[in-house]
Design a protein around this motif. Structure first.
Motif, PDB file in Angstrom:
ATOM      1  N   LEU A  35     -18.929  -3.741   7.053  1.00 32.56           N
ATOM      2  CA  LEU A  35     -18.193  -2.526   7.420  1.00 32.56           C
ATOM      3  C   LEU A  35     -16.813  -2.515   6.768  1.00 32.56           C
ATOM      4  N   LYS A  36     -16.168  -3.669   6.714  1.00 35.84           N
ATOM      5  CA  LYS A  36     -14.872  -3.759   6.044  1.00 35.84           C
ATOM      6  C   LYS A  36     -14.992  -3.435   4.554  1.00 35.84           C
ATOM      7  N   PHE A  37     -16.138  -3.764   3.974  1.00 39.93           N
ATOM      8  CA  PHE A  37     -16.341  -3.499   2.551  1.00 39.93           C
ATOM      9  C   PHE A  37     -16.286  -2.011   2.229  1.00 39.93           C
ATOM     10  N   GLN A  38     -16.433  -1.178   3.249  1.00 40.35           N
ATOM     11  CA  GLN A  38     -16.402   0.268   3.020  1.00 40.35           C
ATOM     12  C   GLN A  38     -14.990   0.775   2.737  1.00 40.35           C
ATOM     13  N   LEU A  39     -13.987  -0.018   3.079  1.00 40.21           N
ATOM     14  CA  LEU A  39     -12.604   0.411   2.892  1.00 40.21           C
ATOM     15  C   LEU A  39     -12.260   0.527   1.409  1.00 40.21           C
ATOM     16  N   PRO A  40     -11.571   1.590   1.006  1.00 34.57           N
ATOM     17  CA  PRO A  40     -11.174   1.735  -0.402  1.00 34.57           C
ATOM     18  C   PRO A  40     -10.324   0.547  -0.863  1.00 34.57           C
ATOM     19  N   ARG A  41     -10.609   0.085  -2.062  1.00 33.20           N
ATOM     20  CA  ARG A  41      -9.837  -0.975  -2.714  1.00 33.20           C
ATOM     21  C   ARG A  41      -9.919  -2.319  -1.971  1.00 33.20           C
ATOM     22  N   TYR A  42     -10.937  -2.491  -1.145  1.00 30.67           N
ATOM     23  CA  TYR A  42     -11.070  -3.763  -0.429  1.00 30.67           C
ATOM     24  C   TYR A  42     -11.358  -4.912  -1.400  1.00 30.67           C
ATOM     25  N   GLU A  43     -11.817  -4.573  -2.607  1.00 31.75           N
ATOM     26  CA  GLU A  43     -12.061  -5.622  -3.597  1.00 31.75           C
ATOM     27  C   GLU A  43     -10.800  -6.410  -3.912  1.00 31.75           C
ATOM     28  N   HIS A  44      -9.643  -5.776  -3.763  1.00 31.29           N
ATOM     29  CA  HIS A  44      -8.393  -6.485  -4.022  1.00 31.29           C
ATOM     30  C   HIS A  44      -8.101  -7.515  -2.931  1.00 31.29           C
ATOM     31  N   VAL A  45      -8.601  -7.270  -1.741  1.00 30.61           N
ATOM     32  CA  VAL A  45      -8.495  -8.260  -0.673  1.00 30.61           C
ATOM     33  C   VAL A  45      -9.351  -9.484  -1.027  1.00 30.61           C
ATOM     34  N   LEU A  46     -10.526  -9.226  -1.584  1.00 30.33           N
ATOM     35  CA  LEU A  46     -11.421 -10.328  -1.935  1.00 30.33           C
ATOM     36  C   LEU A  46     -10.847 -11.221  -3.032  1.00 30.33           C
ATOM     37  N   THR A  47     -10.146 -10.635  -3.992  1.00 34.17           N
ATOM     38  CA  THR A  47      -9.680 -11.409  -5.140  1.00 34.17           C
ATOM     39  C   THR A  47      -8.260 -11.936  -4.982  1.00 34.17           C
ATOM     40  N   ARG A  48      -7.599 -11.618  -3.890  1.00 28.04           N
ATOM     41  CA  ARG A  48      -6.238 -12.095  -3.659  1.00 28.04           C
ATOM     42  C   ARG A  48      -6.208 -13.618  -3.531  1.00 28.04           C
ATOM     43  N   ASP A  49      -5.144 -14.238  -4.041  1.00 31.34           N
ATOM     44  CA  ASP A  49      -4.961 -15.698  -3.939  1.00 31.34           C
ATOM     45  C   ASP A  49      -6.159 -16.461  -4.497  1.00 31.34           C
ATOM     46  N   GLY A  50      -6.575 -16.043  -5.725  1.00 32.57           N
ATOM     47  CA  GLY A  50      -7.693 -16.744  -6.355  1.00 32.57           C
ATOM     48  C   GLY A  50      -8.996 -16.568  -5.608  1.00 32.57           C
ATOM     49  N   ALA A  51      -9.173 -15.396  -5.008  1.00 30.90           N
ATOM     50  CA  ALA A  51     -10.391 -15.074  -4.248  1.00 30.90           C
ATOM     51  C   ALA A  51     -10.611 -16.034  -3.086  1.00 30.90           C
ATOM     52  N   ALA A  52      -9.520 -16.336  -2.390  1.00 37.70           N
ATOM     53  CA  ALA A  52      -9.620 -17.223  -1.231  1.00 37.70           C
ATOM     54  C   ALA A  52     -10.590 -16.669  -0.186  1.00 37.70           C
ATOM     55  N   ALA A  53     -10.668 -15.347  -0.075  1.00 38.39           N
ATOM     56  CA  ALA A  53     -11.563 -14.733   0.907  1.00 38.39           C
ATOM     57  C   ALA A  53     -13.023 -15.065   0.634  1.00 38.39           C
ATOM     58  N   ILE A  54     -13.373 -15.261  -0.633  1.00 44.64           N
ATOM     59  CA  ILE A  54     -14.754 -15.622  -0.971  1.00 44.64           C
ATOM     60  C   ILE A  54     -15.100 -17.000  -0.405  1.00 44.64           C
ATOM     61  N   GLY A  55     -14.168 -17.929  -0.532  1.00 51.19           N
ATOM     62  CA  GLY A  55     -14.379 -19.252   0.069  1.00 51.19           C
ATOM     63  C   GLY A  55     -14.522 -19.167   1.576  1.00 51.19           C
ATOM     64  N   GLU A  72     -14.095 -18.221  -8.681  1.00 52.00           N
ATOM     65  CA  GLU A  72     -13.731 -17.942 -10.073  1.00 52.00           C
ATOM     66  C   GLU A  72     -14.563 -16.786 -10.632  1.00 52.00           C
ATOM     67  N   ALA A  73     -15.873 -16.785 -10.363  1.00 52.83           N
ATOM     68  CA  ALA A  73     -16.747 -15.733 -10.887  1.00 52.83           C
ATOM     69  C   ALA A  73     -16.386 -14.371 -10.311  1.00 52.83           C
ATOM     70  N   MET A  74     -15.929 -14.348  -9.049  1.00 55.06           N
ATOM     71  CA  MET A  74     -15.567 -13.075  -8.434  1.00 55.06           C
ATOM     72  C   MET A  74     -14.255 -12.533  -8.988  1.00 55.06           C
ATOM     73  N   CYS A  75     -13.498 -13.383  -9.683  1.00 54.18           N
ATOM     74  CA  CYS A  75     -12.244 -12.949 -10.306  1.00 54.18           C
ATOM     75  C   CYS A  75     -12.445 -12.383 -11.709  1.00 54.18           C
ATOM     76  N   ILE A  76     -13.681 -12.400 -12.218  1.00 55.40           N
ATOM     77  CA  ILE A  76     -13.959 -11.720 -13.478  1.00 55.40           C
ATOM     78  C   ILE A  76     -13.659 -10.235 -13.283  1.00 55.40           C
ATOM     79  N   PRO A  77     -12.949  -9.606 -14.206  1.00 53.09           N
ATOM     80  CA  PRO A  77     -12.587  -8.190 -14.015  1.00 53.09           C
ATOM     81  C   PRO A  77     -13.774  -7.316 -13.627  1.00 53.09           C
ATOM     82  N   GLN A  78     -13.591  -6.536 -12.587  1.00 49.39           N
ATOM     83  CA  GLN A  78     -14.552  -5.567 -12.035  1.00 49.39           C
ATOM     84  C   GLN A  78     -15.667  -6.189 -11.206  1.00 49.39           C
ATOM     85  N   ALA A  79     -15.790  -7.507 -11.188  1.00 48.32           N
ATOM     86  CA  ALA A  79     -16.898  -8.129 -10.452  1.00 48.32           C
ATOM     87  C   ALA A  79     -16.812  -7.835  -8.955  1.00 48.32           C
ATOM     88  N   ALA A  80     -15.638  -7.940  -8.382  1.00 49.11           N
ATOM     89  CA  ALA A  80     -15.504  -7.717  -6.939  1.00 49.11           C
ATOM     90  C   ALA A  80     -15.806  -6.264  -6.580  1.00 49.11           C
TER      91      ALA A  80
END
Length: 310
Positions: free
Chosen positions: A165-185, A211-219
């Protein structure tokens, strides 16, 4: 986004050398990164979120040694595959895999899908049954079972779907990639079983996924699939998708599910067999979370080989 050395993260970070071959294959109008090993009947592996083809690095050589052509793909938007701004609906993702099977010169394949890749695998088997010889699904309810449980089980699957549900928020991909994609871990840690998360290999695996999620546009691309799933609920093409998915599967299906999966609850996945008229087996894996292929690789390998050889 930069790596620890200050350079931009690019697709080369997923081109890890090993007992396999990296290729780029055109299918359904896009270019896909595939990794393959061995010869024989094809077993095609589809990763989940927030992973990429590396999810199957333990399986590829083992499946190849058993006499199969083992192929892992970066799904549309992930890893080194193309990242178009559109095409993350169920129809297109299924067509990607159908086109890929043909582009690799095969008439059919055994498909093994985990998580999001498992959802895609269900759809491929439903929309393109002649191309799927056998199906193995890990940590993924049938899409219609997930849709039903999300609304019918508010304290269960709906609560488990809070992240989606959070993924529906606009620009949430920037939350995922912040701080070296710490949210992915953090997501991997939350969804993984306790033994795997506490093990020696977890941090290295999480680092690869980050690292893979930090590839441009991947998130952005990774979230688009989840966004389509929710947007389609109230749209005509979503209604059509449901009607098409209601057709019973004629593909022999093996479903493996972690008893400790908090992303797709076992009680949600358990009802998936009603959509299969071919031979169907269900196995609940004790002590395992959302990533059975990593948490219990030897068990999963044995089950895949048993099913593929049948």
């Amino acid at each position: 986004m930069t790596d620890q050395r200050g350079g931009a993260v690019d697709e080369s970070c997923v081109l890890t050398e090993g007992p396999w071959t990296h290729r780029f294959v055109g299918a359904n109008g896009s270019r896909f990164h595939v990794v393959e090993a061995g010869t024989g009947p094809m077993v095609l592996f589809l990763h989940g979120f927030p992973e990429h083809w590396w999810a199957w690095h333990q399986m590829l050589p083992a499946i190849a040694d058993a006499g199969f052509r083992a192929v892992a793909v970066d799904l549309r938007g992930y890893g080194a595959s193309d990242k178009p701004p559109r095409g993350y609906d169920g129809y297109t993702l299924a067509a990607d895999i159908a086109g890929l099977i043909r582009a690799l010169g095969e008439r059919s394949a055994t498909i093994v899908g985990s998580g999001l890749g498992g959802m895609v695998a269900w759809t491929v088997a439903s929309f393109h049954p002649s191309l799927v010889r056998r199906l193995v699904v890990l940590g993924a309810p049938h899409p219609l079972r997930l849709r039903t449980a999300t609304f019918a089980d508010p304290r269960g699957q709906f609560a488990a779907s809070t992240l989606a549900l959070k993924f529906q928020l606009p620009r949430y991909e920037h939350v995922l990639t912040r701080d070296g994609a710490a949210a992915i871990g953090e997501i991997l840690h939350r969804w993984g079983g306790p033994r795997w998360v506490a093990g020696s290999e977890f941090e290295a695996y999480a680092e690869r996924c980050r690292e893979a999620m930090c590839i441009p546009q991947a998130a952005f691309c990774a979230l688009e699939g989840y966004r389509w799933a929710f947007r389609s609920l109230l749209r005509l093409h979503g209604y059509r998708f449901v009607r098409l998915m209601q057709k019973p599967l004629s593909t022999p299906t093996l479903q493996l599910h972690g008893a400790l999966d908090v992303a797709s609850l076992p009680r949600t996945a358990l009802g998936s067999g009603r959509y299969v008229v071919a031979p169907y087996e269900w196995r609940l894996l004790d002590g395992v979370g959302h990533f059975p292929h990593l948490e219990a690789p030897e068990l999963v390998l044995g089950e895949i080989l048993r099913w593929a050889k049948t």
